[in-house]
Write an enzyme that holds these catalytic residues in place. Structure first.
Site, PDB file in Angstrom:
ATOM      1  N   CYS A 195       0.863  -1.164   0.102  1.00  0.00           N
ATOM      2  CA  CYS A 195      -0.121   0.031   0.031  1.00  0.00           C
ATOM      3  C   CYS A 195       0.934   1.267   0.122  1.00  0.00           C
ATOM      4  O   CYS A 195       0.304   2.286  -0.111  1.00  0.00           O
ATOM      5  CB  CYS A 195      -0.972   0.099   1.147  1.00  0.00           C
ATOM      6  SG  CYS A 195      -0.330   0.342   2.810  1.00  0.00           S
ATOM      7  N   LYS A 250       4.401   3.331   6.862  1.00  0.00           N
ATOM      8  CA  LYS A 250       5.156   2.423   6.269  1.00  0.00           C
ATOM      9  C   LYS A 250       6.430   2.972   5.509  1.00  0.00           C
ATOM     10  O   LYS A 250       7.402   2.620   5.376  1.00  0.00           O
ATOM     11  CB  LYS A 250       4.513   1.370   5.260  1.00  0.00           C
ATOM     12  CG  LYS A 250       3.535   0.346   6.041  1.00  0.00           C
ATOM     13  CD  LYS A 250       4.520  -0.512   6.869  1.00  0.00           C
ATOM     14  CE  LYS A 250       3.377  -1.397   7.535  1.00  0.00           C
ATOM     15  NZ  LYS A 250       4.191  -2.339   8.636  1.00  0.00           N
TER      16      LYS A 250
HETATM   17  N1  LIG Z   1      -0.971  -9.815   6.279  1.00  0.00           N
HETATM   18  C1  LIG Z   1      -0.761  -9.446   5.080  1.00  0.00           C
HETATM   19  O1  LIG Z   1      -1.433  -9.615   4.283  1.00  0.00           O
HETATM   20  C2  LIG Z   1       0.430  -8.395   4.867  1.00  0.00           C
HETATM   21  C3  LIG Z   1       0.552  -7.894   3.749  1.00  0.00           C
HETATM   22  C4  LIG Z   1       1.685  -7.004   3.512  1.00  0.00           C
HETATM   23  C5  LIG Z   1       2.473  -6.662   4.574  1.00  0.00           C
HETATM   24  N2  LIG Z   1       2.261  -6.939   5.590  1.00  0.00           N
HETATM   25  C6  LIG Z   1       3.215  -6.616   6.894  1.00  0.00           C
HETATM   26  O2  LIG Z   1       3.782  -7.611   7.707  1.00  0.00           O
HETATM   27  C7  LIG Z   1       3.921  -7.294   9.171  1.00  0.00           C
HETATM   28  C8  LIG Z   1       3.354  -8.302   9.692  1.00  0.00           C
HETATM   29  O3  LIG Z   1       1.975  -8.512   9.409  1.00  0.00           O
HETATM   30  P1  LIG Z   1       1.049  -9.816  10.167  1.00  0.00           P
HETATM   31  O4  LIG Z   1       0.003  -9.973   9.036  1.00  0.00           O
HETATM   32  O5  LIG Z   1       1.801 -10.704  10.676  1.00  0.00           O
HETATM   33  O6  LIG Z   1       0.351  -8.603  11.266  1.00  0.00           O
HETATM   34  P2  LIG Z   1      -0.583  -9.536  12.561  1.00  0.00           P
HETATM   35  O7  LIG Z   1      -0.778 -11.102  12.436  1.00  0.00           O
HETATM   36  O8  LIG Z   1      -1.093  -8.611  13.042  1.00  0.00           O
HETATM   37  O9  LIG Z   1       0.795  -9.431  13.429  1.00  0.00           O
HETATM   38  C9  LIG Z   1       1.505  -8.229  14.094  1.00  0.00           C
HETATM   39  C10 LIG Z   1       2.079  -8.410  15.388  1.00  0.00           C
HETATM   40  O10 LIG Z   1       2.370  -7.284  16.080  1.00  0.00           O
HETATM   41  C11 LIG Z   1       2.294  -7.131  17.362  1.00  0.00           C
HETATM   42  N3  LIG Z   1       2.121  -5.557  17.888  1.00  0.00           N
HETATM   43  C12 LIG Z   1       1.333  -4.898  17.536  1.00  0.00           C
HETATM   44  N4  LIG Z   1       1.507  -3.892  18.130  1.00  0.00           N
HETATM   45  C13 LIG Z   1       2.408  -3.965  18.996  1.00  0.00           C
HETATM   46  C14 LIG Z   1       3.014  -3.150  20.083  1.00  0.00           C
HETATM   47  N5  LIG Z   1       2.811  -1.991  20.042  1.00  0.00           N
HETATM   48  N6  LIG Z   1       3.990  -3.963  20.769  1.00  0.00           N
HETATM   49  C15 LIG Z   1       4.444  -5.194  20.450  1.00  0.00           C
HETATM   50  N7  LIG Z   1       3.963  -5.857  19.421  1.00  0.00           N
HETATM   51  C16 LIG Z   1       2.850  -5.184  18.762  1.00  0.00           C
HETATM   52  C17 LIG Z   1       0.676  -7.733  17.500  1.00  0.00           C
HETATM   53  O11 LIG Z   1       0.665  -8.244  18.918  1.00  0.00           O
HETATM   54  P3  LIG Z   1      -0.866  -8.149  19.116  1.00  0.00           P
HETATM   55  O12 LIG Z   1      -1.760  -9.029  18.345  1.00  0.00           O
HETATM   56  O13 LIG Z   1      -0.505  -8.597  20.545  1.00  0.00           O
HETATM   57  O14 LIG Z   1      -1.210  -6.550  19.368  1.00  0.00           O
HETATM   58  C18 LIG Z   1       1.346  -9.080  16.399  1.00  0.00           C
HETATM   59  O15 LIG Z   1       1.571 -10.265  17.011  1.00  0.00           O
HETATM   60  C19 LIG Z   1       3.283  -5.963   9.046  1.00  0.00           C
HETATM   61  O16 LIG Z   1       4.308  -4.878   9.014  1.00  0.00           O
HETATM   62  C20 LIG Z   1       2.309  -5.694   7.669  1.00  0.00           C
HETATM   63  O17 LIG Z   1       2.181  -4.452   7.593  1.00  0.00           O
HETATM   64  C21 LIG Z   1       1.184  -7.917   6.095  1.00  0.00           C
END
Ligand SMILES: NC(=O)c1ccc[n+]([C@@H]2O[C@H](COP(=O)([O-])OP(=O)(O)OC[C@H]3O[C@@H](n4cnc5c(N)ncnc54)[C@H](OP(=O)(O)O)[C@@H]3O)[C@@H](O)[C@H]2O)c1
Length: 325
Positions: A112, A143
Site C-alpha cells: 500500500c 510504512k
Molecule cells: N498480512 C498481510 O497480508 C500483510 C501484507 C503486507 C504486509 N504485511 C506486513 O507484515 C507485517 C506483519 O503483519 P502480520 O499480518 O503478521 O500482522 P499481525 O498478524 O497482526 O501481527 C502483528 C504483530 O505485531 C504485534 N504488535 C502490534 N503492536 C505492537 C506493539 N505496540 N508492541 C508489541 N507488539 C505489537 C501484534 O501483537 P498483538 O496482536 O498482541 O497486538 C502481532 O503479534 C506488518 O508490518 C504488515 O504491514 C502484512
C-alpha cells in the site's frame, strides 16, 4: 545466519512473525538464538521499555514484523492509531537497534506504499510518485517512513557503524496464523470462512461482492518468511548493487495475479463447497488490478515456491484447527 546470531523477531505471534520463527528453526537456527516478547510483555510503542530491552538482550539481527495491521474498515475507523502506533514501533525499534550496535535489521512494509494509480505491475521506483489510496493513507505513510528510517540510518551510520537496515514490501499474504474474523479479515481468509460456513449449513449459493473480474496477487506466508530471511542474508555488495541508498526496498510477490472469481472458485474447491458461486454486481469492484513487480528480488535469486492451490489447502487446515480449538 550463524550460530553466534541472536535474532529478535518482533511480532512473533503475528502471521508473518510466526512464519519467520518457523522458518529460522527449520533452517538451522537454535531456539536459544531467537528472542521474542509478547505485546503484553513489551509494548514497542514505549521508547524507554524498548531501549532497556535492547540494552539487556543485545540482539544482533532484527526482523521487524510487529505492526498495527488491519483491513479497510479498521484503517478507516482508527486512522490515528494506525499512523501513531506504526510510526512509534518503527522509530523505537530502529533507533534502539542503532544505539545498541545492531548491524542487521529487516523492516516489513506493505504494497500500500505505492500510489493508487501506479502503473501495473508496481515497481519499487513507483514509490512517492503519486497520491496514495485514501482509505489506508495514514498506514501507508507510516510504512514509507519506516523505509526512510532504514535508509537514513544507513546513509548516516552505514560507513561509520556498519549499519545495514533493509526493507521488504510484501503483497497480500495468506496462510497459517491469518485472521479469519467474519467482518474484519482480508479476501482469502474471509472467503475460506464463508465457503466453510456455506458448506456446513448446506447453503445453495455463495454471492461474492462485485463482478469477480478484479485481479489480485496472493503470496503464501511461508514464502514471505523465506524471502525475508533471504533478503536479510544477501551479501551487502549484492544488496547494494541492486538497490540505491534512497530507493532500497524490495518487493516480495508471487509474480502472478488471479481474478477474484478464480480465487473464489479455488477456495470453494479446497473447502469442498459444491453449491453455486455468484457475483453481486451491484457492489463495487475496487481497483481492477494490483500486482507487484518482483523482478528485483527474482534477479537476486529468489522465487516464490508455494502455488495458490497448495497454499490454500494448508490455509484451510489452519482455519479448521482454529475453529475446533
Ligand atoms: N498480512 C498481510 O497480508 C500483510 C501484507 C503486507 C504486509 N504485511 C506486513 O507484515 C507485517 C506483519 O503483519 P502480520 O499480518 O503478521 O500482522 P499481525 O498478524 O497482526 O501481527 C502483528 C504483530 O505485531 C504485534 N504488535 C502490534 N503492536 C505492537 C506493539 N505496540 N508492541 C508489541 N507488539 C505489537 C501484534 O501483537 P498483538 O496482536 O498482541 O497486538 C502481532 O503479534 C506488518 O508490518 C504488515 O504491514 C502484512
Amino acid at each position: 545466519m550463524n550460530q553466534e546470531d541472536k535474532i529478535y523477531v518482533a511480532g512473533h505471534r503475528g502471521m508473518v512473525g510466526s512464519a519467520i520463527v518457523r522458518y529460522l528453526l527449520d533452517h538451522g537456527i537454535q531456539p536459544k538464538q531467537i528472542i521474542t516478547r509478547t505485546h503484553a510483555d513489551l509494548d514497542l510503542g514505549h521508547q524507554e521499555e524498548v531501549q532497556s530491552f535492547f540494552a539487556k538482550e543485545k540482539p544482533t539481527q532484527i526482523y521487524l514484523a510487529a505492526a498495527k495491521v488491519g483491513g479497510i474498515h479498521a484503517n478507516n475507523t482508527y486512522p490515528a492509531e494506525f499512523i501513531y502506533n506504526n510510526l512509534m514501533i518503527q522509530a523505537n525499534v530502529i533507533d534502539a537497534a542503532f544505539k545498541n550496535g545492531v548491524k542487521k535489521l529487516l523492516f516489513l512494509g506493505s504494497s500500500c506504499i505505492y500510489p493508487k494509480l501506479a502503473p501495473q505491475p508496481m515497481r519499487e521506483d513507483a514509490l512517492l510518485t503519486g497520491t496514495l489510496e485514501s482509505t489506508n493513507e495514514p498506514y501507508a505513510i507510516a510504512k514509507i517512513a519506516g523505509i526512510k528510517l532504514c535508509e537514513s540510518y544507513n546513509r548516516q551510520y552505514g560507513a561509520s557503524h556498519g549499519v545495514d537496515y533493509r526493507s521488504v514490501m510484501p503483497t497480500n499474504l495468506y496462510g497459517p496464523g491469518d485472521n479469519y474474523h467474519p467482518e474484519n479479515s482480508h479476501v482469502i481468509p474471509s472467503l475460506i470462512r464463508r465457503f466453510h460456513e456455506a458448506k456446513v449449513s448446506q447453503s445453495p449459493i455463495v454471492a461474492i461482492w462485485g463482478t469477480g473480474t478484479p485481479k489480485r496477487e496472493f503470496l503464501y506466508v511461508d514464502d514471505m518468511a523465506a524471502a525475508s530471511v533471504y533478503v536479510m542474508n544477501l551479501p551487502k555488495p549484492t544488496y547494494d548493487q541492486h538497490t540505491s541508498p534512497m530507493l532500497s526496498h524490495i518487493n516480495v510477490g508471487y509474480g502472478q495475479d488471479v481474478s477474484i472469481a478464480e480465487a473464489a472458485q479455488t477456495i470453494a474447491q479446497v473447502v469442498g463447497y459444491t453449491g453455486e458461486v455468484t457475483f453481486d454486481t451491484s457492489k463495487p469492484d475496487g481497483t481492477p488490478r494490483k500486482l507487484m513487480d518482483s523482478s528485483r528480488l527474482n534477479t537476486l535469486g529468489w522465487q516464490a515456491q508455494v502455488p495458490l492451490l497448495k497454499g490454500l489447502n494448508q490455509a484451510y487446515q489452519d482455519f479448521l484447527s482454529k475453529i475446533s480449538a
